[in-house]
Design an enzyme around this catalytic site. Structure first.
Site, PDB file in Angstrom:
ATOM      1  N   VAL A 192       3.691   2.729   8.639  1.00 53.19           N
ATOM      2  CA  VAL A 192       3.658   1.269   8.463  1.00 53.19           C
ATOM      3  C   VAL A 192       5.042   0.664   8.734  1.00 53.19           C
ATOM      4  O   VAL A 192       5.153  -0.405   9.352  1.00 53.19           O
ATOM      5  CB  VAL A 192       3.143   0.901   7.047  1.00 53.19           C
ATOM      6  CG1 VAL A 192       3.096  -0.617   6.871  1.00 53.19           C
ATOM      7  CG2 VAL A 192       1.759   1.490   6.805  1.00 53.19           C
ATOM      8  N   LYS A 201      14.479   8.878   3.202  1.00 48.94           N
ATOM      9  CA  LYS A 201      14.744  10.021   2.328  1.00 48.94           C
ATOM     10  C   LYS A 201      15.307  11.222   3.110  1.00 48.94           C
ATOM     11  O   LYS A 201      16.335  11.767   2.759  1.00 48.94           O
ATOM     12  CB  LYS A 201      13.436  10.400   1.613  1.00 48.94           C
ATOM     13  CG  LYS A 201      13.649  11.248   0.386  1.00 48.94           C
ATOM     14  CD  LYS A 201      12.443  11.199  -0.541  1.00 48.94           C
ATOM     15  CE  LYS A 201      11.309  12.041  -0.009  1.00 48.94           C
ATOM     16  NZ  LYS A 201      10.172  12.156  -0.895  1.00 48.94           N
ATOM     17  N   LYS A 256      -0.555   0.386  -2.603  1.00 50.05           N
ATOM     18  CA  LYS A 256      -1.707   0.025  -3.444  1.00 50.05           C
ATOM     19  C   LYS A 256      -1.759   0.800  -4.742  1.00 50.05           C
ATOM     20  O   LYS A 256      -2.142   0.270  -5.776  1.00 50.05           O
ATOM     21  CB  LYS A 256      -3.026   0.158  -2.676  1.00 50.05           C
ATOM     22  CG  LYS A 256      -3.227   1.479  -1.943  1.00 50.05           C
ATOM     23  CD  LYS A 256      -2.832   1.381  -0.483  1.00 50.05           C
ATOM     24  CE  LYS A 256      -2.550   2.741   0.081  1.00 50.05           C
ATOM     25  NZ  LYS A 256      -3.177   3.009   1.342  1.00 50.05           N
ATOM     26  N   GLU A 290      -0.176  -8.306   0.798  1.00 46.51           N
ATOM     27  CA  GLU A 290      -1.406  -8.392   1.590  1.00 46.51           C
ATOM     28  C   GLU A 290      -1.724  -7.058   2.287  1.00 46.51           C
ATOM     29  O   GLU A 290      -2.880  -6.672   2.429  1.00 46.51           O
ATOM     30  CB  GLU A 290      -1.257  -9.507   2.638  1.00 46.51           C
ATOM     31  CG  GLU A 290      -2.521  -9.900   3.326  1.00 46.51           C
ATOM     32  CD  GLU A 290      -3.550 -10.522   2.393  1.00 46.51           C
ATOM     33  OE1 GLU A 290      -3.375 -11.656   1.963  1.00 46.51           O
ATOM     34  OE2 GLU A 290      -4.542  -9.839   2.095  1.00 46.51           O
ATOM     35  N   VAL A 324      -4.193  -4.052   0.710  1.00 44.04           N
ATOM     36  CA  VAL A 324      -5.666  -4.045   0.600  1.00 44.04           C
ATOM     37  C   VAL A 324      -6.294  -4.327   1.962  1.00 44.04           C
ATOM     38  O   VAL A 324      -6.111  -5.405   2.537  1.00 44.04           O
ATOM     39  CB  VAL A 324      -6.149  -5.106  -0.422  1.00 44.04           C
ATOM     40  CG1 VAL A 324      -7.667  -5.105  -0.510  1.00 44.04           C
ATOM     41  CG2 VAL A 324      -5.545  -4.847  -1.793  1.00 44.04           C
ATOM     42  N   GLY A 364      -5.737  -3.369   5.021  1.00 48.68           N
ATOM     43  CA  GLY A 364      -4.889  -3.511   6.218  1.00 48.68           C
ATOM     44  C   GLY A 364      -4.765  -4.935   6.713  1.00 48.68           C
ATOM     45  O   GLY A 364      -4.183  -5.793   6.043  1.00 48.68           O
ATOM     46  N   GLY A 375      -2.664   8.685  11.551  1.00 47.10           N
ATOM     47  CA  GLY A 375      -1.854   7.968  10.551  1.00 47.10           C
ATOM     48  C   GLY A 375      -2.675   7.107   9.608  1.00 47.10           C
ATOM     49  O   GLY A 375      -2.126   6.258   8.912  1.00 47.10           O
ATOM     50  N   LYS A 424      -7.433  -0.408  -4.386  1.00 43.11           N
ATOM     51  CA  LYS A 424      -7.571  -1.704  -3.707  1.00 43.11           C
ATOM     52  C   LYS A 424      -8.528  -2.620  -4.483  1.00 43.11           C
ATOM     53  O   LYS A 424      -8.287  -3.823  -4.606  1.00 43.11           O
ATOM     54  CB  LYS A 424      -8.051  -1.481  -2.270  1.00 43.11           C
ATOM     55  CG  LYS A 424      -6.995  -0.749  -1.421  1.00 43.11           C
ATOM     56  CD  LYS A 424      -7.581  -0.175  -0.155  1.00 43.11           C
ATOM     57  CE  LYS A 424      -6.522   0.507   0.693  1.00 43.11           C
ATOM     58  NZ  LYS A 424      -7.072   1.352   1.761  1.00 43.11           N
ATOM     59  N   GLY A 430      -3.685   1.923   9.806  1.00 45.31           N
ATOM     60  CA  GLY A 430      -2.997   2.062  11.088  1.00 45.31           C
ATOM     61  C   GLY A 430      -1.701   1.281  11.089  1.00 45.31           C
ATOM     62  O   GLY A 430      -1.519   0.319  10.339  1.00 45.31           O
TER      63      GLY A 430
END
Ligand code: HSE
Length: 408
Positions: A15, A39, A97, A121, A124, A126, A179, A197, A294
């Protein structure tokens, strides 16, 4: 007046990279990424190393940064980042989420305490703009129900299994490679992710903060070849359906697979697409469909939150102030088809109303009406699969029935 925002990004996975791409492709959003905290020191990354840091203070204590965009995997670490960001006067955008579902009440309180926004937004479904619609468009409509397909990975798996006759394992591997899946895919296939969600949507649709552990979830990981054959023989498909609805002063919720008739609107929602159906007292039913997982679809939802912060948008949690007498309960029943292979694992006494049984290919099945708590009990035992019957709804136990069942 639109502001130029400086962003500090935590995480640069699927993301995070999607956000980077959509932000650079979108000319209208006045925001730029100043630092990205990651990380692992050993990963190859597609950007120059100057933008990266391994120290969270480089973002959290940088007074030049207005907004923390939190896109890491670990829910507890994410919550610490969100708290520290708000304490340091920064607004937050997150798509986590699990973190939101587990800490929503605290996150609500922290926003009031520090007078800073947390927008989510992207957490939940996408790309579907459902939270802002519940907050703004439906702010005065009395919402009766919110339901649909809230997980892209499982919908992708079920589509591949039904449409292309792929094996479950192969389809899950594809969902991971693309992904869509969580780093622990059990969260997807055991229906925890769509439950998180649903928890978030219950707060925005009905103004109720419910702990995710109170909502019963049953996954798709026990669906067998016999269940698939049953679906095909009856012109059905299987979808993982999340639902919540209001009845009198109670909110009910459940996430479980269901046999879906071919003419049902959810039947045509395929692959990583999600769907959310909202039923309002006045607007009646509306269906939102869009990519639920995605890199770019979720990145676009995160970008939309960043854009909203340029004009100081905040969630007002309007339903929380309108309907604070509602409580969440599992005192309800639904009709299921339950399958198992060990004789004695399921008995007719498990049902409030038993409607029939059948067997074949080493598997036994029973159909009937059960309490939601029975589905939770079966989810904790091995070798038992539950799929909601076609057209089955969750029905509140009315007090007379409840008393009769409690003393039966
Ligand atoms: N694992 C999630 C899904 C990602 O498959 O829907 C998007 O929340």
């Amino acid at each position: 007046m639109k502001k130029n925002l400086k962003l500090g990004l935590f995480g640069f996975g699927c993301v995070g990279q999607g956000l980077y791409h959509v932000l650079h492709e979108t000319k209208g959003v006045k925001a730029e990424i100043k630092k990205i905290c990651v990380k692992s020191r050993n990963k190859q990354r597609p950007l120059g190393e100057d933008i990266f840091t391994f120290r969270k203070e480089d973002i959290l204590l940088d007074s030049d940064i207005d907004v923390v965009v939190e896109l890491i995997d670990d829910a507890e670490a994410a919550f610490e980042i969100v708290k520290a960001a708000l304490q340091n006067g920064k607004a937050v955008v997150t798509a986590n989420k699990r973190m939101l579902a587990e800490h929503l009440r605290e996150i609500y309180d922290l926003q009031q305490l520090h007078n800073r926004a947390v927008l989510y937004e992207g957490s939940v479904c996408g790309s579907i703009p459902i939270i802002r619609n519940l907050e703004e468009y439906y702010d005065n409509d009395l919402i009766k129900s919110v339901e649909g397909i809230f997980n892209g990975s499982t919908n992708y798996i079920l589509t591949k299994v039904f449409d292309e006759r792929r094996s479950y394992d192969e389809a899950l591997k594809q969902a991971q490679a693309l992904g869509f899946a969580e780093s622990d895919p059990a969260l997807d296939v055991q229906a925890f992710d769509p439950k998180f969600k649903l928890t978030i949507l219950i707060a925005h649709a009905f103004g109720v903060f419910v702990k995710p552990e109170n909502i019963i979830n049953f996954g798709i990981d026990r669906i067998s070849a016999v269940d698939l054959k049953y679906a095909r023989d009856h012109s059905l498909t299987i979808k993982l359906v999340a639902r919540a609805f209001k009845s009198e002063n109670s909110i009910y919720g459940l996430v479980a697979p269901q046999f879906i008739e071919n003419h049902h609107p959810l039947s045509s929602v395929r692959n990583e697409f999600n769907a959310v159906s909202v039923e309002g007292a006045f607007a009646e039913k509306q269906l939102f469909v869009g990519k639920g997982a995605g890199s770019y679809p979720t990145g676009s939802a995160v970008l939309s939150d960043i854009s909203a912060l340029t004009y100081d948008y905040r969630y007002e949690y309007k339903k929380l102030h309108q309907e604070n007498r509602l409580t969440f309960t599992n005192e309800a029943t639904t009709e299921v088809i339950v399958s198992y292979s060990r004789t004695g694992d399921v008995s007719v006494t498990d049902f409030e109303k038993f409607t029939g049984g059948f067997q074949g290919n080493g598997q036994q099945s029973m159909q009937g009406i059960v309490r939601l708590e029975k589905i939770r009990e079966w989810s904790r035992r091995t070798g038992i699969n539950v799929i909601l019957a076609p057209g089955s709804e969750v029905k509140p136990l009315v007090s007379v029935e409840k008393a009769a069942l409690d003393y039966a």
